[in-house]
Design a protein around this motif. Structure first.
Motif, PDB file in Angstrom:
ATOM      1  N   ARG A  29      24.992   8.821 -23.118  1.00 34.98           N
ATOM      2  CA  ARG A  29      25.943   9.490 -22.214  1.00 34.98           C
ATOM      3  C   ARG A  29      25.512  10.916 -21.845  1.00 34.98           C
ATOM      4  NH1 ARG A  29      28.786  11.352 -18.866  1.00 34.98           N
ATOM      5  NH2 ARG A  29      31.020  11.764 -18.894  1.00 34.98           N
ATOM      6  N   VAL A  30      24.942  11.667 -22.819  1.00 38.19           N
ATOM      7  CA  VAL A  30      24.756  13.106 -22.596  1.00 38.19           C
ATOM      8  C   VAL A  30      23.272  13.519 -22.655  1.00 38.19           C
ATOM      9  CG1 VAL A  30      27.052  13.791 -23.391  1.00 38.19           C
ATOM     10  CG2 VAL A  30      25.193  13.645 -25.057  1.00 38.19           C
ATOM     11  N   ASP A  31      22.970  14.585 -21.912  1.00 42.26           N
ATOM     12  CA  ASP A  31      21.599  15.130 -21.899  1.00 42.26           C
ATOM     13  C   ASP A  31      21.365  16.062 -23.078  1.00 42.26           C
ATOM     14  OD1 ASP A  31      20.633  14.211 -19.141  1.00 42.26           O
ATOM     15  OD2 ASP A  31      22.547  15.148 -18.668  1.00 42.26           O
ATOM     16  N   GLY A  32      22.440  16.568 -23.656  1.00 42.83           N
ATOM     17  CA  GLY A  32      22.304  17.485 -24.792  1.00 42.83           C
ATOM     18  C   GLY A  32      23.633  17.591 -25.514  1.00 42.83           C
ATOM     19  N   ALA A  33      23.569  18.038 -26.772  1.00 41.88           N
ATOM     20  CA  ALA A  33      24.799  18.252 -27.546  1.00 41.88           C
ATOM     21  C   ALA A  33      24.572  19.441 -28.470  1.00 41.88           C
ATOM     22  CB  ALA A  33      25.159  17.008 -28.355  1.00 41.88           C
ATOM     23  N   ARG A  40      27.795  13.264 -42.818  1.00 43.71           N
ATOM     24  CA  ARG A  40      26.974  13.889 -41.784  1.00 43.71           C
ATOM     25  C   ARG A  40      25.832  13.002 -41.296  1.00 43.71           C
ATOM     26  NH1 ARG A  40      27.630  17.884 -45.450  1.00 43.71           N
ATOM     27  NH2 ARG A  40      25.485  17.587 -46.112  1.00 43.71           N
ATOM     28  N   GLU A  41      25.217  12.236 -42.202  1.00 45.07           N
ATOM     29  CA  GLU A  41      24.089  11.403 -41.761  1.00 45.07           C
ATOM     30  C   GLU A  41      24.577  10.324 -40.787  1.00 45.07           C
ATOM     31  OE1 GLU A  41      21.835  10.059 -45.119  1.00 45.07           O
ATOM     32  OE2 GLU A  41      21.321  12.105 -45.728  1.00 45.07           O
ATOM     33  N   THR A  42      25.704   9.728 -41.113  1.00 47.20           N
ATOM     34  CA  THR A  42      26.295   8.711 -40.224  1.00 47.20           C
ATOM     35  C   THR A  42      26.696   9.352 -38.905  1.00 47.20           C
ATOM     36  OG1 THR A  42      27.151   7.653 -42.205  1.00 47.20           O
ATOM     37  CG2 THR A  42      28.102   6.941 -40.114  1.00 47.20           C
ATOM     38  N   TYR A  43      27.248  10.548 -39.004  1.00 46.56           N
ATOM     39  CA  TYR A  43      27.681  11.258 -37.790  1.00 46.56           C
ATOM     40  C   TYR A  43      26.471  11.562 -36.902  1.00 46.56           C
ATOM     41  CZ  TYR A  43      30.944  14.147 -35.102  1.00 46.56           C
ATOM     42  OH  TYR A  43      31.757  14.645 -34.109  1.00 46.56           O
ATOM     43  N   ALA A  44      25.368  11.993 -37.550  1.00 43.42           N
ATOM     44  CA  ALA A  44      24.153  12.310 -36.783  1.00 43.42           C
ATOM     45  C   ALA A  44      23.648  11.082 -36.024  1.00 43.42           C
ATOM     46  CB  ALA A  44      23.069  12.836 -37.722  1.00 43.42           C
ATOM     47  N   LYS A  45      23.764   9.906 -36.638  1.00 38.10           N
ATOM     48  CA  LYS A  45      23.355   8.654 -35.942  1.00 38.10           C
ATOM     49  C   LYS A  45      24.202   8.458 -34.689  1.00 38.10           C
ATOM     50  CE  LYS A  45      21.689   5.961 -39.812  1.00 38.10           C
ATOM     51  NZ  LYS A  45      22.250   5.687 -41.105  1.00 38.10           N
ATOM     52  N   LYS A  46      25.480   8.791 -34.787  1.00 37.30           N
ATOM     53  CA  LYS A  46      26.379   8.599 -33.640  1.00 37.30           C
ATOM     54  C   LYS A  46      26.031   9.587 -32.516  1.00 37.30           C
ATOM     55  CE  LYS A  46      29.996   6.692 -36.527  1.00 37.30           C
ATOM     56  NZ  LYS A  46      31.200   6.959 -37.305  1.00 37.30           N
ATOM     57  N   VAL A  47      25.692  10.813 -32.892  1.00 33.43           N
ATOM     58  CA  VAL A  47      25.275  11.780 -31.866  1.00 33.43           C
ATOM     59  C   VAL A  47      23.990  11.285 -31.210  1.00 33.43           C
ATOM     60  CG1 VAL A  47      24.606  14.170 -31.401  1.00 33.43           C
ATOM     61  CG2 VAL A  47      26.341  13.691 -33.142  1.00 33.43           C
ATOM     62  N   TYR A  48      23.067  10.779 -32.048  1.00 32.50           N
ATOM     63  CA  TYR A  48      21.789  10.262 -31.528  1.00 32.50           C
ATOM     64  C   TYR A  48      22.049   9.164 -30.491  1.00 32.50           C
ATOM     65  CZ  TYR A  48      16.977   8.506 -31.685  1.00 32.50           C
ATOM     66  OH  TYR A  48      15.709   8.117 -31.352  1.00 32.50           O
ATOM     67  N   SER A  49      22.946   8.257 -30.795  1.00 36.75           N
ATOM     68  CA  SER A  49      23.251   7.157 -29.861  1.00 36.75           C
ATOM     69  C   SER A  49      23.830   7.693 -28.553  1.00 36.75           C
ATOM     70  CB  SER A  49      24.284   6.199 -30.461  1.00 36.75           C
ATOM     71  OG  SER A  49      23.808   5.684 -31.662  1.00 36.75           O
ATOM     72  N   GLY A  50      24.629   8.744 -28.639  1.00 38.58           N
ATOM     73  CA  GLY A  50      25.276   9.283 -27.442  1.00 38.58           C
ATOM     74  C   GLY A  50      24.342  10.051 -26.522  1.00 38.58           C
ATOM     75  N   LEU A  51      23.181  10.446 -27.060  1.00 38.98           N
ATOM     76  CA  LEU A  51      22.222  11.212 -26.253  1.00 38.98           C
ATOM     77  C   LEU A  51      21.343  10.294 -25.422  1.00 38.98           C
ATOM     78  CD1 LEU A  51      20.841  13.871 -28.769  1.00 38.98           C
ATOM     79  CD2 LEU A  51      21.907  14.390 -26.570  1.00 38.98           C
ATOM     80  N   GLU A 100      35.453  11.587 -37.585  1.00 36.26           N
ATOM     81  CA  GLU A 100      34.304  10.782 -38.041  1.00 36.26           C
ATOM     82  C   GLU A 100      33.271  10.518 -36.967  1.00 36.26           C
ATOM     83  OE1 GLU A 100      37.605   9.586 -39.087  1.00 36.26           O
ATOM     84  OE2 GLU A 100      37.116  10.970 -40.711  1.00 36.26           O
ATOM     85  N   SER A 101      33.600  10.814 -35.710  1.00 33.44           N
ATOM     86  CA  SER A 101      32.674  10.452 -34.634  1.00 33.44           C
ATOM     87  C   SER A 101      32.897  11.346 -33.420  1.00 33.44           C
ATOM     88  CB  SER A 101      32.910   8.986 -34.233  1.00 33.44           C
ATOM     89  OG  SER A 101      32.165   8.667 -33.084  1.00 33.44           O
ATOM     90  N   PRO A 102      31.817  11.645 -32.674  1.00 33.66           N
ATOM     91  CA  PRO A 102      32.009  12.388 -31.422  1.00 33.66           C
ATOM     92  C   PRO A 102      32.518  11.474 -30.308  1.00 33.66           C
ATOM     93  CG  PRO A 102      29.674  11.934 -31.770  1.00 33.66           C
ATOM     94  CD  PRO A 102      30.397  11.425 -32.989  1.00 33.66           C
ATOM     95  N   GLU A 103      32.536  10.167 -30.574  1.00 33.43           N
ATOM     96  CA  GLU A 103      33.085   9.174 -29.636  1.00 33.43           C
ATOM     97  C   GLU A 103      32.444   9.279 -28.255  1.00 33.43           C
ATOM     98  OE1 GLU A 103      37.410   9.032 -30.008  1.00 33.43           O
ATOM     99  OE2 GLU A 103      37.222   9.423 -32.159  1.00 33.43           O
ATOM    100  N   LEU A 104      31.116   9.316 -28.278  1.00 34.80           N
ATOM    101  CA  LEU A 104      30.351   9.324 -27.034  1.00 34.80           C
ATOM    102  C   LEU A 104      29.799   7.917 -26.794  1.00 34.80           C
ATOM    103  CD1 LEU A 104      28.262  12.585 -27.611  1.00 34.80           C
ATOM    104  CD2 LEU A 104      30.080  12.271 -25.899  1.00 34.80           C
ATOM    105  N   PRO A 105      29.950   7.401 -25.573  1.00 28.56           N
ATOM    106  CA  PRO A 105      29.285   6.126 -25.270  1.00 28.56           C
ATOM    107  C   PRO A 105      27.763   6.295 -25.392  1.00 28.56           C
ATOM    108  CG  PRO A 105      30.776   6.780 -23.493  1.00 28.56           C
ATOM    109  CD  PRO A 105      30.673   7.948 -24.422  1.00 28.56           C
ATOM    110  N   ASP A 106      27.036   5.197 -25.583  1.00 29.44           N
ATOM    111  CA  ASP A 106      25.576   5.278 -25.716  1.00 29.44           C
ATOM    112  C   ASP A 106      24.962   5.926 -24.468  1.00 29.44           C
ATOM    113  OD1 ASP A 106      25.831   4.066 -28.118  1.00 29.44           O
ATOM    114  OD2 ASP A 106      24.978   2.136 -27.508  1.00 29.44           O
TER     115      ASP A 106
END
Ligand code: SAM
Length: 245
Positions: free
Chosen positions: A159-163, A175-186, A151-157
């Motif tokens: 954290r990453v330059d790219g995914a 997927r929409e919720t997941y995309a929000k989580k990726v957005y937060s991790g970038l 359900e999540s990439p489990e990235l801290p806010d």
């Protein structure tokens, strides 16, 4: 409750198709390599009262490594185009979501170099063990295999330059919720690159699982990204780039 189990052997492949794709630019198209390499993907789909739950047969990496990591794959997957879309600097930190047997991890590692970090994310414990055992072969960067829930990439806010996620986005349920989580991790300025099979590709995941490029763009927009469909020359895949401006 109706409980039907279907077993699919599916293929993620390049090939000789002339897919019509909208482009963000009219840059010259590199001639397609005219190869029909095949990457098998095995999964079971359980249908519970109309809701599908995907239980992936990704518990034995040795079934996949020869094809997923085949050097010939470069001829249709065009990893250099995926790497270019990320615009990474040496020393960057990048995540590969659904890293599998590390095909893209090795390319990312080369791009970020020995001061860089590649977080190799996967939901399958066997893939994480495989990546951990192989990390010394995956290029100069620091490789950090990370097992996650689906359900999540489990990235801290921030954290990453790219995914990236390659041939995996169709496995994500929310997927929409997941995309929000990726957005937060970038970090701001970071990009999220999604590569997946065209719906009319000659082979790939089961047709019912394939996603229109437009649908993926909506997913990323809902996650907060500014979205473009990238110019690329993969014969059977599209590439969507989400920007965190
Ligand atoms: C078709 S394979 C692609 C592997 C790799 N990206 C490649 O192109 O060679 C999909 C991978 O995504 C992983 N996966 C599936 N669903 C996932 C999820 N929700 N979160 C993280 N990984 C997932 C699977 O375990 C598998 O390793």
């Amino acid at each position: 409750m109706r409980h039907t189990t279907l077993l699919f052997m599916s293929l993620v492949t390049g090939g000789m198709m002339g897919c019509k794709k909208p482009r963000e630019s009219a840059a010259p198209v590199v001639e397609n390599s005219k190869v029909a390499e095949q990457v098998p993907e095995q999964e079971q789909v359980h249908i519970h009262g109309g809701h599908e739950h995907h239980h992936h047969g990704f518990d034995d990496p040795t079934k996949f490594e020869n094809q997923w990591n085949a050097p010939e794959r470069d001829r249709w997957q065009h990893p250099e185009e995926i790497i270019a879309a990320l615009a990474l600097s040496p020393g960057a930190t990048v995540a590969d979501i659904g890293a599998g047997t590390g095909y893209m991890v090795a390319h990312l590692s080369k791009a970020v170099g020995d001061r860089g970090t590649v977080i190799a994310i996967d939901a399958a414990p066997a893939m994480i063990t495989y990546l951990t055992n192989r990390s010394a072969d995956l290029g100069p960067a620091k490789i950090v295999p990370q097992q996650v829930s689906g359900e999540s990439p489990e990235l801290p806010d921030d954290r990453v330059d790219g995914a990236i996620t390659v041939n995996t986005w169709h496995h994500i349920n929310e997927r929409e919720t997941y995309a929000k989580k990726v957005y937060s991790g970038l970090k701001r300025g970071g990009k999220f690159v999604v590569v997946d099979s065209e719906v009319d590709a000659e082979s790939g995941p089961p047709k019912a699982m394939r996603l229109e490029a437009g649908r993926v763009m909506q997913d990323l927009e809902a996650g907060g990204f500014r979205v473009v469909i990238a110019h690329e020359s993969m014969p059977q895949h599209y590439m969507i780039v989400g920007h965190k401006d």
